[in-house]
Write an enzyme that holds these catalytic residues in place. Structure first.
Site, PDB file in Angstrom:
ATOM      1  N   GLY A 287       5.183 -31.576  19.118  1.00 45.76           N
ATOM      2  CA  GLY A 287       4.348 -30.763  18.205  1.00 45.76           C
ATOM      3  C   GLY A 287       3.597 -31.576  17.190  1.00 45.76           C
ATOM      4  O   GLY A 287       2.341 -31.504  16.931  1.00 45.76           O
ATOM      5  N   ASP A 288       4.300 -32.447  16.743  1.00 47.47           N
ATOM      6  CA  ASP A 288       3.798 -33.461  15.546  1.00 47.47           C
ATOM      7  C   ASP A 288       2.623 -34.305  16.391  1.00 47.47           C
ATOM      8  O   ASP A 288       1.560 -34.717  15.861  1.00 47.47           O
ATOM      9  CB  ASP A 288       4.776 -34.413  14.954  1.00 47.47           C
ATOM     10  CG  ASP A 288       6.065 -33.649  14.300  1.00 47.47           C
ATOM     11  OD1 ASP A 288       5.796 -32.347  13.967  1.00 47.47           O
ATOM     12  OD2 ASP A 288       7.117 -33.691  14.397  1.00 47.47           O
TER      13      ASP A 288
HETATM   14  P1  ADP Z   1       6.867 -27.995  18.663  1.00 46.69           P
HETATM   15  O1  ADP Z   1       7.524 -29.556  18.729  1.00 46.69           O
HETATM   16  O2  ADP Z   1       6.111 -27.721  17.422  1.00 46.69           O
HETATM   17  O3  ADP Z   1       7.950 -26.699  19.057  1.00 46.69           O
HETATM   18  P2  ADP Z   1       5.951 -27.685  21.593  1.00 46.69           P
HETATM   19  O4  ADP Z   1       7.392 -27.947  21.920  1.00 46.69           O
HETATM   20  O5  ADP Z   1       5.030 -26.382  21.702  1.00 46.69           O
HETATM   21  O6  ADP Z   1       5.634 -28.002  19.821  1.00 46.69           O
HETATM   22  O7  ADP Z   1       5.174 -29.138  21.947  1.00 46.69           O
HETATM   23  C1  ADP Z   1       3.660 -29.263  21.813  1.00 46.69           C
HETATM   24  C2  ADP Z   1       3.109 -29.670  22.868  1.00 46.69           C
HETATM   25  O8  ADP Z   1       3.777 -30.976  23.394  1.00 46.69           O
HETATM   26  C3  ADP Z   1       3.205 -28.589  24.072  1.00 46.69           C
HETATM   27  O9  ADP Z   1       1.914 -27.889  24.087  1.00 46.69           O
HETATM   28  C4  ADP Z   1       2.962 -29.795  25.373  1.00 46.69           C
HETATM   29  O10 ADP Z   1       1.592 -30.000  25.395  1.00 46.69           O
HETATM   30  C5  ADP Z   1       3.784 -30.966  24.887  1.00 46.69           C
HETATM   31  N1  ADP Z   1       5.183 -30.760  25.289  1.00 46.69           N
HETATM   32  C6  ADP Z   1       6.040 -30.250  24.524  1.00 46.69           C
HETATM   33  N2  ADP Z   1       7.122 -30.125  25.396  1.00 46.69           N
HETATM   34  C7  ADP Z   1       7.020 -30.638  26.359  1.00 46.69           C
HETATM   35  C8  ADP Z   1       7.613 -30.807  27.867  1.00 46.69           C
HETATM   36  N3  ADP Z   1       8.865 -30.616  27.948  1.00 46.69           N
HETATM   37  N4  ADP Z   1       7.076 -31.033  28.810  1.00 46.69           N
HETATM   38  C9  ADP Z   1       5.831 -31.620  28.761  1.00 46.69           C
HETATM   39  N5  ADP Z   1       5.023 -31.499  27.810  1.00 46.69           N
HETATM   40  C10 ADP Z   1       5.791 -31.034  26.465  1.00 46.69           C
END
Ligand code: ADP
Length: 310
Positions: free
Chosen positions: A253-254
């Site tokens: 997310g960062d």
């Molecule tokens: P946060 O870390 O704020 O919870 P997310 O987990 O939704 O945010 O991740 C932000 C972005 O990073 C997602 O929209 C995606 O593009 C990418 N991302 C996160 N987790 C994965 C994963 N397991 N596989 C591929 N891309 C990921």
């Protein structure tokens, strides 16, 4: 130039163990200490993208000195307010099955003088013509009011600085009242904000629509491995990402915030902002180290991101 805010940074220590047992001595041969906190992850990714960035927040004690040294090693420009209490430690223990146990300190309490010192530093920084974009990430340390981020968004807006907010709880619900330029909740953060369950794409679209009443130009709902949905201006988007071999999604997310801040600084269109942000999130997940981008992977993934207008 992009200014990043990390008000509650941390020395993140990750210990790798064969197995982790409670009520026993666990030995670790492999462990890493890094300068952590969501805003510092954002700063690291921005620097790898080639953006000019200044990091600010609070640092105290030996842990604070460690972070200052790490930032120096990275040649990252920073201006932190020194505080009396120690910057926090956060520990993660990872075993061979990939199970992770975390221990997170609450962190220091900021005194009224330290708060005033920070506000005056922030005023100096945003008076500089060069700062065009501000990222606000992570939790608020003790001693600061819940509407602290809200007042910072207002200050930045008065200087026409575009602000990206990535936080949760009351700090988040307060901050959106100042209509930041962009917010990026994940599913649980958006559900908490709107006090309702989001169980389908229709629910998500409806929730993003609801946020329009707050006058926020860009609301991005990030969905981990499922990509994201966004409302930018009056348009609704679905971002599809490729399936990749995930090493650690911590800090994705960062990384996404960093990519979007960089795109905003370069005055890219909404679609491009979503594509760059998503690429950074995915590439971060493909690497073990939080906030690390492999630029070769970046080019490959960038071509595979699909941004569809709904
Ligand atoms: P946060 O870390 O704020 O919870 P997310 O987990 O939704 O945010 O991740 C932000 C972005 O990073 C997602 O929209 C995606 O593009 C990418 N991302 C996160 N987790 C994965 C994963 N397991 N596989 C591929 N891309 C990921």
């Amino acid at each position: 130039m992009i200014l990043t805010l990390t008000l509650n940074p941390a020395v993140d220590t990750c210990y790798y163990v064969k197995t982790f047992q409670v009520n026993a001595s666990n030995r670790s041969q492999r462990y890493y200490k890094t300068a952590g906190g969501k805003g510092l992850n954002v700063s690291r990714v921005l620097q790898q993208l080639g953006a000019s960035v200044v990091a600010t927040g609070f640092l105290g004690g030996l842990t604070g000195q460690f972070i200052a040294k790490e930032l120096q090693k990275m040649a990252l420009h920073s201006a932190f307010v020194p505080i009396k209490e120690d910057t926090r430690n956060c520990l993660a223990i990872v075993d061979e099955q990939g199970q992770q146990t975390e221990l997170l300190e609450a962190g220091p309490t900021i005194s009224p003088q330290e708060r005033e010192q920070f506000l005056s530093l922030l005023t100096d920084l945003i008076e500089q013509e060069a700062i065009k974009v501000l990222t606000i990430s992570g939790s608020l340390p003790g001693g600061l009011q819940k509407d602290f981020y809200k007042s910072i968004v207002e200050k930045a807006k008065a200087k026409k600085i575009l602000t990206l907010v990535d936080t949760s709880g009351e700090a988040f619900s307060e901050a959106i009242k100042a209509s930041p330029y962009l917010i990026k909740p994940n599913l649980s953060e958006l559900e908490e904000l709107l006090s309702k369950k989001i169980e389908s794409e229709e629910d998500a679209a409806q929730a993003l629509q609801e946020l329009q009443t707050f006058g926020i130009e860009n609301s991005i709902l990030s969905l981990g491995a499922q990509g994201s949905m966004a409302r930018c201006g009056n348009a609704l988007y679905r971002v599809q990402i490729p399936s990749v071999e995930v090493k650690s999604p911590v800090g994705s997310g960062d990384a996404m915030i960093a990519g979007m801040a960089w795109a905003i600084l370069r005055q890219e269109c909404y679609e491009e902002m979503l594509r760059i942000g998503s690429t950074c999130g995915v590439v971060n997940a493909m690497n073990n180290k939080t906030g690390t981008l492999d630029m070769e992977q970046f080019s490959t993934i960038y071509r595979q991101i699909v941004v569809k207008r709904l």
